[in-house]
Design a protein around this motif. Structure first.
Motif, PDB file in Angstrom:
ATOM      1  N   GLN A  77       0.812  -1.210   0.000  1.00  0.00           N
ATOM      2  CA  GLN A  77       0.000   0.000   0.000  1.00  0.00           C
ATOM      3  C   GLN A  77       0.853   1.272   0.000  1.00  0.00           C
ATOM      4  O   GLN A  77       1.969   1.274   0.533  1.00  0.00           O
ATOM      5  N   PRO A  78       0.344   2.354  -0.576  1.00  0.00           N
ATOM      6  CA  PRO A  78       1.093   3.623  -0.595  1.00  0.00           C
ATOM      7  C   PRO A  78       1.338   4.140   0.828  1.00  0.00           C
ATOM      8  O   PRO A  78       0.644   3.757   1.774  1.00  0.00           O
ATOM      9  N   ALA A  79       2.313   5.017   0.948  1.00  0.00           N
ATOM     10  CA  ALA A  79       2.696   5.547   2.262  1.00  0.00           C
ATOM     11  C   ALA A  79       1.524   6.239   2.951  1.00  0.00           C
ATOM     12  O   ALA A  79       1.336   6.104   4.169  1.00  0.00           O
ATOM     13  N   ALA A  80       0.705   7.007   2.198  1.00  0.00           N
ATOM     14  CA  ALA A  80      -0.426   7.722   2.806  1.00  0.00           C
ATOM     15  C   ALA A  80      -1.444   6.750   3.381  1.00  0.00           C
ATOM     16  O   ALA A  80      -2.020   6.987   4.448  1.00  0.00           O
ATOM     17  N   THR A  81      -1.676   5.632   2.684  1.00  0.00           N
ATOM     18  CA  THR A  81      -2.615   4.625   3.181  1.00  0.00           C
ATOM     19  C   THR A  81      -2.083   3.982   4.450  1.00  0.00           C
ATOM     20  O   THR A  81      -2.822   3.769   5.415  1.00  0.00           O
ATOM     21  N   ARG A  82      -0.810   3.676   4.479  1.00  0.00           N
ATOM     22  CA  ARG A  82      -0.217   3.048   5.668  1.00  0.00           C
ATOM     23  C   ARG A  82      -0.259   4.005   6.864  1.00  0.00           C
ATOM     24  O   ARG A  82      -0.515   3.584   7.994  1.00  0.00           O
ATOM     25  N   ARG A  83      -0.013   5.273   6.630  1.00  0.00           N
ATOM     26  CA  ARG A  83      -0.098   6.250   7.726  1.00  0.00           C
ATOM     27  C   ARG A  83      -1.517   6.308   8.274  1.00  0.00           C
ATOM     28  O   ARG A  83      -1.725   6.403   9.487  1.00  0.00           O
ATOM     29  N   PHE A  84      -2.496   6.274   7.376  1.00  0.00           N
ATOM     30  CA  PHE A  84      -3.890   6.317   7.830  1.00  0.00           C
ATOM     31  C   PHE A  84      -4.220   5.069   8.653  1.00  0.00           C
ATOM     32  O   PHE A  84      -4.919   5.152   9.672  1.00  0.00           O
ATOM     33  N   GLN A 127       0.085  17.168   0.186  1.00  0.00           N
ATOM     34  CA  GLN A 127       1.534  17.168   0.367  1.00  0.00           C
ATOM     35  C   GLN A 127       1.908  17.739   1.731  1.00  0.00           C
ATOM     36  O   GLN A 127       2.814  17.234   2.403  1.00  0.00           O
ATOM     37  N   ARG A 128       1.209  18.776   2.145  1.00  0.00           N
ATOM     38  CA  ARG A 128       1.533  19.425   3.411  1.00  0.00           C
ATOM     39  C   ARG A 128       1.265  18.500   4.590  1.00  0.00           C
ATOM     40  O   ARG A 128       2.019  18.495   5.579  1.00  0.00           O
ATOM     41  N   PHE A 129       0.192  17.689   4.510  1.00  0.00           N
ATOM     42  CA  PHE A 129      -0.195  16.846   5.648  1.00  0.00           C
ATOM     43  C   PHE A 129       0.117  15.368   5.420  1.00  0.00           C
ATOM     44  O   PHE A 129      -0.183  14.545   6.287  1.00  0.00           O
ATOM     45  N   GLY A 130       0.712  15.026   4.283  1.00  0.00           N
ATOM     46  CA  GLY A 130       1.122  13.654   4.051  1.00  0.00           C
ATOM     47  C   GLY A 130      -0.031  12.672   3.942  1.00  0.00           C
ATOM     48  O   GLY A 130       0.062  11.541   4.442  1.00  0.00           O
ATOM     49  N   VAL A 131      -1.109  13.090   3.303  1.00  0.00           N
ATOM     50  CA  VAL A 131      -2.291  12.239   3.177  1.00  0.00           C
ATOM     51  C   VAL A 131      -2.595  12.011   1.701  1.00  0.00           C
ATOM     52  O   VAL A 131      -1.967  12.589   0.819  1.00  0.00           O
ATOM     53  N   SER A 132      -3.579  11.160   1.427  1.00  0.00           N
ATOM     54  CA  SER A 132      -3.957  10.888   0.046  1.00  0.00           C
ATOM     55  C   SER A 132      -4.902  11.970  -0.474  1.00  0.00           C
ATOM     56  O   SER A 132      -5.456  12.763   0.299  1.00  0.00           O
ATOM     57  N   PHE A 133      -5.105  11.973  -1.773  1.00  0.00           N
ATOM     58  CA  PHE A 133      -6.012  12.937  -2.399  1.00  0.00           C
ATOM     59  C   PHE A 133      -7.419  12.772  -1.830  1.00  0.00           C
ATOM     60  O   PHE A 133      -8.084  13.761  -1.478  1.00  0.00           O
ATOM     61  N   GLU A 134      -7.881  11.535  -1.728  1.00  0.00           N
ATOM     62  CA  GLU A 134      -9.222  11.290  -1.194  1.00  0.00           C
ATOM     63  C   GLU A 134      -9.339  11.726   0.259  1.00  0.00           C
ATOM     64  O   GLU A 134     -10.333  12.336   0.661  1.00  0.00           O
TER      65      GLU A 134
END
Length: 465
Positions: free
Chosen positions: A219-226, A293-300
């Motif tokens: 999974q992408p980094a943003a998904t793993r962070r979530f 980009q600023r908060f390290g999250v996905s587009f959705e």
């Protein structure tokens, strides 16, 4: 008259204007450019050396529709609510009403606002019933996920206690931009270890007995962070989430789903803390790529969070948000605007979100108008979520975010659109849309007769009467 010939009192608002500029993190030069003023003139207004003229007040309202509260003599919450109700296209043919009416007849203004709110609520319920009947599902009970969807809708998509607790937690672990390392460290303090799982395994698997959290390595980094944030808030806020679900008037299955939904909500609030995210959103005019980009999250995730900024007294721009799959099914939805989504079946085929599904990673924009005459700005983007394996299909869908056209100056995606030009005529769904000349109709409207002429064949094989 006693007031005849008396000069109009000049209005000074230096402190308010300066506070607005600081809140939006704008320098005087940037603020002056937004307003079309010179820096020296703006400085004189902020120092109360010059008053806020009608032209400057109008410029402030256009540039900062959500943040600037016009300094108007006798302004009140009653007057604002009264004029907001009058802005409904339902009253478009009425002659302009005096701004003083709400103050001269406060009881009448209160009744008018209450009646308008009641009418809108009744219309929403009628639409739900009509749509259910037209779709052939009248009398059918709601599915658990529909119960949860409606719970969040009734809550205004804002859960105050969880949002505030998540914001405090973010601050405690190095926020407002919480790093992956900070999330792993906070989990470790609770005895949780994090490891990778096989690419074809579940996205997240937590074993309470061993305290091990497995995350899908594909999974992408943003998904793993979530997923990390979800696990952290699930443990830290377990009692709070249980209190909310126990009080909810839902079926047992729906309560369990609501618990997951609340943890997802809190995870979003942890990664995008309310105050910091709302400030950044205003600063970049709701540019999703800059926010993610600023908060390290996905587009959705960045889009979805904007739809939850409904804190009383600190509301964000009123957005609608939805996610649509390849078949046109709406799998997520919320609207803080007058636009409401279809509960059964798909959305209007003329809406830009359907085209976005087929064109991944490209942002499409649209100016649309609903049958009630309200214009909306929509941004949609097709997305692909990787599966981590060739043998497992990637998930394809599109997200859409939009607002009423009156907020165009605060929405970067409106730049370049001719707001006074032609708008795409969209509806809620074919069964509820009253338009007579739509070539994209899938079904006739449920409440209108149709005429069929065997000697005439047009794009749609019937006429709506």
């Amino acid at each position: 008259m006693l007031n005849e010939g008396r000069p109009k009192r000049r209005r000074f608002a230096g402190a308010e204007l300066r506070a607005l500029r600081h809140r939006l993190a704008l320098g005087q030069a940037a603020m002056a450019r937004r307003l079309g003023l010179s820096v020296s003139y703006l400085s004189q207004i902020e120092s109360d050396d010059r008053p806020v003229t009608a032209a400057v007040a109008a410029a402030l309202t256009r540039a900062f529709p959500l943040d600037w509260q016009p300094v108007v003599e006798g302004a009140s919450a009653r007057a604002e609510a009264f004029h907001a109700a009058l802005a409904d296209p339902l009253f478009s043919e009425l002659p302009p009403m005096s701004s003083r009416l709400a103050e001269q007849q406060p009881g009448l203004a209160d009744r008018f606002v209450a009646l308008h709110a009641a009418w809108r609520a009744a219309e929403a319920q009628r639409q739900i019933a009509d749509e259910a009947i037209a779709s052939g599902v009248e009398g059918a009970g709601r599915l658990p996920w529909e119960e949860v969807r409606d719970w969040f809708h009734d809550a205004g998509n804002y859960v105050g206690p969880l949002d505030e607790a998540a914001e405090a937690l973010a601050e405690g672990i190095g926020g407002p931009h919480v790093s992956t390392e900070a999330l792993i460290g906070a989990l470790a303090q609770g005895g949780v270890t994090v490891a990778n799982s096989e690419d074809d395994g579940p996205l997240r698997h937590f074993d309470p007995a061993t305290g091990q959290l497995l995350l899908n390595a594909g999974q992408p980094a943003a998904t793993r962070r979530f997923l990390l944030a979800h696990q952290l808030v699930s443990l830290r806020f377990a009692a709070m989430i249980a209190d909310v679900t126990n009080d909810a008037m839902l079926s047992e299955e729906a309560r369990r789903l609501l618990g997951i939904g609340l943890a997802n909500y809190a995870a979003g609030a942890l990664l995008m803390p309310y105050a910091a995210y709302a400030t950044s959103a205003r600063e970049v005019r709701h540019d999703i790529d800059r926010l993610r980009q600023r908060f390290g999250v996905s587009f959705e995730q960045a889009c979805h969070r904007l739809s939850t900024l409904q804190k009383p007294g600190a509301r964000g721009l009123p957005f609608f948000f939805c996610r649509v799959d390849m078949a046109g099914n709406i799998t997520k939805r919320h609207s803080a605007t007058r636009l409401q989504f279809a509960r059964f079946g798909g959305a209007c085929p003329l809406w830009i979100v359907h085209e976005a599904v087929a064109i991944p990673d490209r942002i499409l924009v649209q100016l649309a108008e609903t049958p009630d005459g309200v214009r909306y700005l929509s941004m949609a983007k097709g997305l692909v979520k990787p599966s981590g394996s060739y043998e497992r299909m990637a998930r394809r869908y599109a997200v859409a975010l939009g607002c009423e056209a009156t907020h165009a100056s605060a929405f970067v995606y409106a730049d370049g659109l001719d707001l006074g030009g032609a708008a795409t005529p969209i509806g809620i769904s074919c069964r509820l849309c009253p338009r007579e000349d739509c070539d994209q109709r899938a079904f006739p409207p449920a409440d209108r007769p149709i005429a069929i002429d065997p000697d005439v064949r047009d794009v749609v094989p019937y006429r709506v009467l």
